[in-house]
Design a protein around this motif. Structure first.
Motif, PDB file in Angstrom:
ATOM      1  N   LYS A 123     -57.140  39.424  15.287  1.00 47.04           N
ATOM      2  CA  LYS A 123     -57.353  39.007  13.903  1.00 47.04           C
ATOM      3  C   LYS A 123     -57.366  40.243  13.009  1.00 47.04           C
ATOM      4  O   LYS A 123     -58.066  41.225  13.300  1.00 47.04           O
ATOM      5  N   ALA A 124     -56.576  40.208  11.961  1.00 53.14           N
ATOM      6  CA  ALA A 124     -56.518  41.327  11.024  1.00 53.14           C
ATOM      7  C   ALA A 124     -57.886  41.576  10.397  1.00 53.14           C
ATOM      8  O   ALA A 124     -58.598  40.627  10.036  1.00 53.14           O
ATOM      9  N   ASP A 155     -58.477  45.462  15.598  1.00 52.02           N
ATOM     10  CA  ASP A 155     -58.102  44.074  15.291  1.00 52.02           C
ATOM     11  C   ASP A 155     -57.976  43.216  16.544  1.00 52.02           C
ATOM     12  O   ASP A 155     -57.414  42.118  16.491  1.00 52.02           O
ATOM     13  N   THR A 156     -58.452  43.704  17.677  1.00 53.60           N
ATOM     14  CA  THR A 156     -58.311  42.963  18.936  1.00 53.60           C
ATOM     15  C   THR A 156     -59.606  42.960  19.729  1.00 53.60           C
ATOM     16  O   THR A 156     -60.426  43.871  19.627  1.00 53.60           O
ATOM     17  N   MET A 157     -59.737  41.936  20.529  1.00 50.12           N
ATOM     18  CA  MET A 157     -60.888  41.821  21.431  1.00 50.12           C
ATOM     19  C   MET A 157     -60.424  41.113  22.692  1.00 50.12           C
ATOM     20  O   MET A 157     -59.714  40.104  22.620  1.00 50.12           O
ATOM     21  N   ASP A 187     -63.355  25.928  20.194  1.00 51.72           N
ATOM     22  CA  ASP A 187     -64.569  26.411  19.543  1.00 51.72           C
ATOM     23  C   ASP A 187     -64.402  27.831  19.010  1.00 51.72           C
ATOM     24  O   ASP A 187     -64.972  28.198  17.977  1.00 51.72           O
ATOM     25  N   ILE A 188     -63.628  28.669  19.714  1.00 52.81           N
ATOM     26  CA  ILE A 188     -63.376  30.031  19.215  1.00 52.81           C
ATOM     27  C   ILE A 188     -62.533  29.964  17.936  1.00 52.81           C
ATOM     28  O   ILE A 188     -62.794  30.679  16.960  1.00 52.81           O
ATOM     29  N   ARG A 189     -61.536  29.100  17.942  1.00 55.14           N
ATOM     30  CA  ARG A 189     -60.712  28.944  16.725  1.00 55.14           C
ATOM     31  C   ARG A 189     -61.573  28.492  15.543  1.00 55.14           C
ATOM     32  O   ARG A 189     -61.430  28.994  14.422  1.00 55.14           O
ATOM     33  N   HIS A 194     -54.356  35.146  16.497  1.00 50.60           N
ATOM     34  CA  HIS A 194     -53.726  34.847  17.788  1.00 50.60           C
ATOM     35  C   HIS A 194     -54.817  34.708  18.843  1.00 50.60           C
ATOM     36  O   HIS A 194     -55.774  35.485  18.875  1.00 50.60           O
ATOM     37  N   LEU A 195     -54.671  33.727  19.730  1.00 50.56           N
ATOM     38  CA  LEU A 195     -55.657  33.477  20.760  1.00 50.56           C
ATOM     39  C   LEU A 195     -54.953  32.986  22.020  1.00 50.56           C
ATOM     40  O   LEU A 195     -54.162  32.037  21.963  1.00 50.56           O
ATOM     41  N   GLU A 196     -55.197  33.648  23.138  1.00 48.41           N
ATOM     42  CA  GLU A 196     -54.581  33.223  24.397  1.00 48.41           C
ATOM     43  C   GLU A 196     -55.495  33.585  25.563  1.00 48.41           C
ATOM     44  O   GLU A 196     -56.381  34.431  25.445  1.00 48.41           O
TER      45      GLU A 196
END
Length: 444
Positions: free
Chosen positions: A307-308, A339-341, A360-362, A369-371
């Motif tokens: 996420k930016a 910007d990443t985790m 729930d994370i969204r 971006h989520l994967e």
């Protein structure tokens, strides 16, 4: 007088010949006055452990099925040991009492505990030692948690005035009088508790290996034995599954400053591995590799979040971790960038609630971006010397690069005691071999 507590595993007491080896070891050192035996283990690869046979008898009894035939096999095993050792004793009263208890109240903990109980009786008779029933000194509360202070007090009172004693491992009794066992391998814990109670100078844990190995022998051929390892290093490696010692056996001796010596019953001349306090004087150590050990585990997944301007969003990480908390999932590692985790979790815990966690994370942080990436293995490179050795991480990366292994995650704690690496599961064995070559073979 200084004393030693010696614990012998199931393979060390599997038959009469092993009993003789154990007796020779005990008699070779007058300080070995407190002995903790396990139940007889396997005599050969296809053999069945006594504990497993007792579990089966209990299961049959609980189903109302006659278990006399299976129980006779157990009786024959013990009677065979007694006969081969030439001991003048009978366990018929004990056998009858166990069978009667299983018929009336088939409890798994009681059934399993009888393996150590009977073996302890035989070993005490063979050695000419006093027999002390663990049920009289190892105390659990009604929920099955060990009451260490009460246990230490009971052990000291019971052993006071006794020149020696055999105390069976693995079990004790609750404050309500019910037999309670530790988890499998729990004889290690009993030995540790006894060592604490008698203020032993050392706790010797005798098994079928000559100490703690630098790497898994199923992956690395003939790996070196670790000469000395600290409790902290052991904790790191044991968490990755590399252990010859029950993890709960560490605390009672660690808190009392008592070292553990892992020894091989079949090779008593080998020094084995010493497990010592973190402030131990290593100046006389003969082996000085940069790392102490390598271990790895499969079965992890990584939740990758992008996420930016994530770094400027207050509470971002807390919101993500709360989602995992709400679903009962703990995380292993969490390296992050601006910007990443990336959060590494146990796949078996994630799988049942995978879609719910993503949703729930969204909802919680609205990521760009989520994967989820599955098939991740984590390996730990552990060593107290890494902190003062330059280029350790560079050498790990070099070993991976030469093997064309992609490093998916790297994490190092502030103690600099270990470096954690994430790789694909299929790369784990080769990664361990390459690191072993880089740090052990090249330093010989």
């Amino acid at each position: 007088m200084a004393n030693k507590v010696v614990k012998f595993g199931g393979s060390s007491l599997a038959d009469a010949n092993q009993f003789r080896k154990v007796a020779d070891i005990i008699k070779s050192d007058s300080k070995r006055i407190y002995v903790v035996p396990s139940a007889p283990g396997k005599r050969f690869s296809d053999d069945i452990k006594i504990t497993d046979m007792l579990y089966k008898c209990c299961e049959l009894a609980g189903s109302g099925v006659d278990f006399s035939e299976d129980f006779q096999i157990i009786k024959d095993r013990y009677n065979g040991i007694i006969s081969d050792l030439g001991i003048d004793m009978s366990l018929e009263d004990e056998f009858n009492a166990i069978a009667a208890e299983l018929k009336s109240r088939p409890a798994k903990d009681f059934a399993a505990s009888r393996g150590e109980y009977l073996n302890g009786k035989i070993l005490a008779k063979y050695l000419g030692y006093n027999f002390v029933d663990a049920a009289d000194v190892i105390i659990f509360d009604t929920k099955g948690s060990l009451l260490l202070e009460d246990t230490v007090k009971a052990v000291r009172e019971k052993l006071d005035g006794l020149e020696n004693a055999v105390i069976p491992g693995f079990y004790g009794k609750t404050t309500e009088g019910c037999i309670k066992t530790f988890s499998r391998g729990g004889s290690d814990v009993t030995g540790s508790i006894i060592a604490n109670a008698v203020r032993a100078e050392i706790y010797e844990n005798w098994t079928d290996v000559s100490g703690f190995l630098v790497a898994d022998p199923r992956i690395v051929e003939n790996p070196d034995v670790i000469e000395t390892i600290t409790y902290r290093e052991l904790r790191e490696l044991a968490y990755m599954g590399a252990s010859v010692l029950h993890e709960d056996a560490i605390f009672p001796v660690r808190s009392a400053g008592i070292p553990i010596n892992i020894r091989n019953t079949n090779r008593p001349q080998d020094a084995g591995t010493m497990i010592v306090a973190n402030d131990y004087d290593f100046s006389k150590e003969s082996l000085c590799h940069t790392i102490t050990g390598i271990a790895g585990r499969k079965g992890f997944s990584t939740i990758n979040i992008e996420k930016a301007m994530m770094n400027s969003e207050t509470g971002f990480g807390m919101k993500v971790l709360k989602v995992l908390f709400d679903h009962g999932i703990s995380f292993e590692h969490m390296p992050s960038g601006i910007d990443t985790m990336s959060i590494t979790v146990d796949s078996s815990k994630l799988d049942p609630v995978r879609e719910e966690v993503l949703a729930d994370i969204r909802k919680a942080v609205n990521p760009d971006h989520l994967e989820i990436e599955d098939g991740i293995a984590i390996l730990a490179v552990v060593g107290r010397r890494m902190k003062n050795t330059r280029g350790t991480v560079a050498r790990i990366f070099a070993a991976m690069a030469h093997a064309r292994i992609n490093v998916k995650m790297i994490d190092q704690g502030s103690s600099e005691l270990n470096v954690i690496i994430g790789v694909s599961e299929h790369d784990l064995p080769e990664a361990i071999r390459r690191i072993y070559d880089m740090f052990i073979n090249s330093e010989k």
